[in-house]
Design a protein around this motif. Structure first.
Motif, PDB file in Angstrom:
ATOM      1  N   THR A 184      -7.190  -7.296   1.277  1.00  0.00           N
ATOM      2  CA  THR A 184      -7.157  -7.030   2.719  1.00  0.00           C
ATOM      3  C   THR A 184      -7.108  -8.295   3.559  1.00  0.00           C
ATOM      4  OG1 THR A 184      -9.571  -6.935   2.789  1.00  0.00           O
ATOM      5  CG2 THR A 184      -8.407  -4.842   2.444  1.00  0.00           C
ATOM      6  N   ASP A 185      -7.104  -9.460   2.909  1.00  0.00           N
ATOM      7  CA  ASP A 185      -7.143 -10.703   3.683  1.00  0.00           C
ATOM      8  C   ASP A 185      -5.813 -11.458   3.685  1.00  0.00           C
ATOM      9  OD1 ASP A 185      -7.497 -11.323   1.003  1.00  0.00           O
ATOM     10  OD2 ASP A 185      -8.951 -12.916   1.380  1.00  0.00           O
ATOM     11  N   GLY A 186      -4.730 -10.746   3.555  1.00  0.00           N
ATOM     12  CA  GLY A 186      -3.420 -11.339   3.772  1.00  0.00           C
ATOM     13  C   GLY A 186      -2.569 -11.599   2.549  1.00  0.00           C
TER      14      GLY A 186
ATOM     15  N   ASP B 160       9.113  -4.166   2.860  1.00  0.00           N
ATOM     16  CA  ASP B 160       8.396  -5.028   3.804  1.00  0.00           C
ATOM     17  C   ASP B 160       7.711  -6.165   3.067  1.00  0.00           C
ATOM     18  OD1 ASP B 160       9.209  -3.458   5.941  1.00  0.00           O
ATOM     19  OD2 ASP B 160       7.366  -2.270   5.957  1.00  0.00           O
TER      20      ASP B 160
ATOM     21  N   LEU C 177      -1.505  -5.088  -1.510  1.00  0.00           N
ATOM     22  CA  LEU C 177      -1.677  -5.662  -0.183  1.00  0.00           C
ATOM     23  C   LEU C 177      -1.835  -4.526   0.818  1.00  0.00           C
ATOM     24  CD1 LEU C 177      -1.694  -8.227   1.558  1.00  0.00           C
ATOM     25  CD2 LEU C 177       0.791  -7.968   1.781  1.00  0.00           C
ATOM     26  N   THR C 178      -2.936  -4.540   1.556  1.00  0.00           N
ATOM     27  CA  THR C 178      -3.233  -3.450   2.477  1.00  0.00           C
ATOM     28  C   THR C 178      -4.094  -3.952   3.631  1.00  0.00           C
ATOM     29  OG1 THR C 178      -4.166  -1.208   2.633  1.00  0.00           O
ATOM     30  CG2 THR C 178      -5.286  -2.744   1.153  1.00  0.00           C
ATOM     31  N   HIS C 179      -4.130  -3.179   4.694  1.00  0.00           N
ATOM     32  CA  HIS C 179      -5.015  -3.511   5.812  1.00  0.00           C
ATOM     33  C   HIS C 179      -6.419  -2.972   5.562  1.00  0.00           C
ATOM     34  CE1 HIS C 179      -1.867  -5.194   8.257  1.00  0.00           C
ATOM     35  NE2 HIS C 179      -1.110  -4.129   8.017  1.00  0.00           N
ATOM     36  N   ARG C 180      -6.485  -1.885   4.763  1.00  0.00           N
ATOM     37  CA  ARG C 180      -7.790  -1.270   4.513  1.00  0.00           C
ATOM     38  C   ARG C 180      -7.807  -0.682   3.101  1.00  0.00           C
ATOM     39  NH1 ARG C 180     -10.740   3.301   4.849  1.00  0.00           N
ATOM     40  NH2 ARG C 180      -9.093   4.751   5.320  1.00  0.00           N
TER      41      ARG C 180
ATOM     42  N   GLN D 109       8.445 -10.158   3.477  1.00  0.00           N
ATOM     43  CA  GLN D 109       7.379 -11.108   3.802  1.00  0.00           C
ATOM     44  C   GLN D 109       7.324 -12.250   2.791  1.00  0.00           C
ATOM     45  OE1 GLN D 109       3.457  -9.328   4.632  1.00  0.00           O
ATOM     46  NE2 GLN D 109       4.539  -7.409   5.023  1.00  0.00           N
TER      47      GLN D 109
ATOM     48  N   ARG E  80       0.823  -1.215   0.000  1.00  0.00           N
ATOM     49  CA  ARG E  80       0.000   0.000   0.000  1.00  0.00           C
ATOM     50  C   ARG E  80       0.856   1.265   0.000  1.00  0.00           C
ATOM     51  NH1 ARG E  80      -5.353   1.462   1.435  1.00  0.00           N
ATOM     52  NH2 ARG E  80      -5.468   3.671   0.954  1.00  0.00           N
TER      53      ARG E  80
END
Length: 188
Positions: free
Chosen positions: A99-101, A125, A78-81, A129, A53
């Motif tokens: 948002t699901d990993g 990051d 890829l993001t949290h929101r 990962q 993100r």
């Protein structure tokens, strides 16, 4: 079968950002790079892009991806929101906020890429990962002939849960203007 190509551009002393958090010294060749055979080959092999993100948000206008982004393929962020507004699309480029990993993001990008590669664009990051989880198939490191002397290193903080070390097999070295691209297969 699709393969996931992780990687980033670093300085000769291993930094992807300088001490001020900028990376402009690593892309002094940006215009030359965009018109190079190296970039054209990368674009031709790429069927989808995976990015973090923070990298996505670097664009001053998210709608610009559909206009002039170098990879006109589906983008998976890829993001949290997810943002409140979906960015502009075109007939080749769409943006999906996952948002699901990480595993879901890789699975979606791989499905979209088909027989082409998933190219990871930005995000130290995200690259760490992918390497730590064993979800990357190749690693491409572009080395710029500049010494930053400090900043953030790509592999600092890499936690390797799946093995005591990540083994690599060199599969290519390519000159692209001032940069040298090192390609490795990640051995499992």
């Amino acid at each position: 079968m699709s393969r996931v190509i992780a990687g980033l551009t670093v300085s000769l002393d291993g930094y992807f950002e300088d001490a001020d958090g900028t990376f402009s010294a690593l892309y002094s060749d940006f215009e030359q790079l965009m018109d190079s055979a190296y970039m054209k080959a990368s674009q031709a092999e790429t069927g989808a892009v995976l990015m973090g993100r923070r990298t996505f948000d670097m664009a001053p206008d998210p709608d610009s991806y559909a206009v002039d982004y170098e990879y006109q393929v589906p983008l998976f962020v890829l993001t949290h929101r997810a943002p409140d507004r979906e960015p502009r699309r075109n007939d080749r480029l769409s943006v999906t906020f996952v948002t699901d990993g990480l595993e879901s993001a890789v699975a979606q990008a791989t499905a979209a890429a088909g027989d082409s590669a998933v190219t990871v664009v930005g995000g130290a990051d995200l690259n760490r990962q992918l390497l730590a989880s064993g979800l990357a198939d190749e690693l491409r490191i572009d080395v710029m002939p500049v010494l930053l002397g400090g900043g953030r290193r790509l592999f600092d903080g890499l936690s390797v849960d799946r093995a005591p070390g990540i083994r690599l097999e060199k599969i290519g070295v390519e000159e692209a203007g001032p940069r040298t691209s090192l390609s490795f297969r990640i051995l499992r």
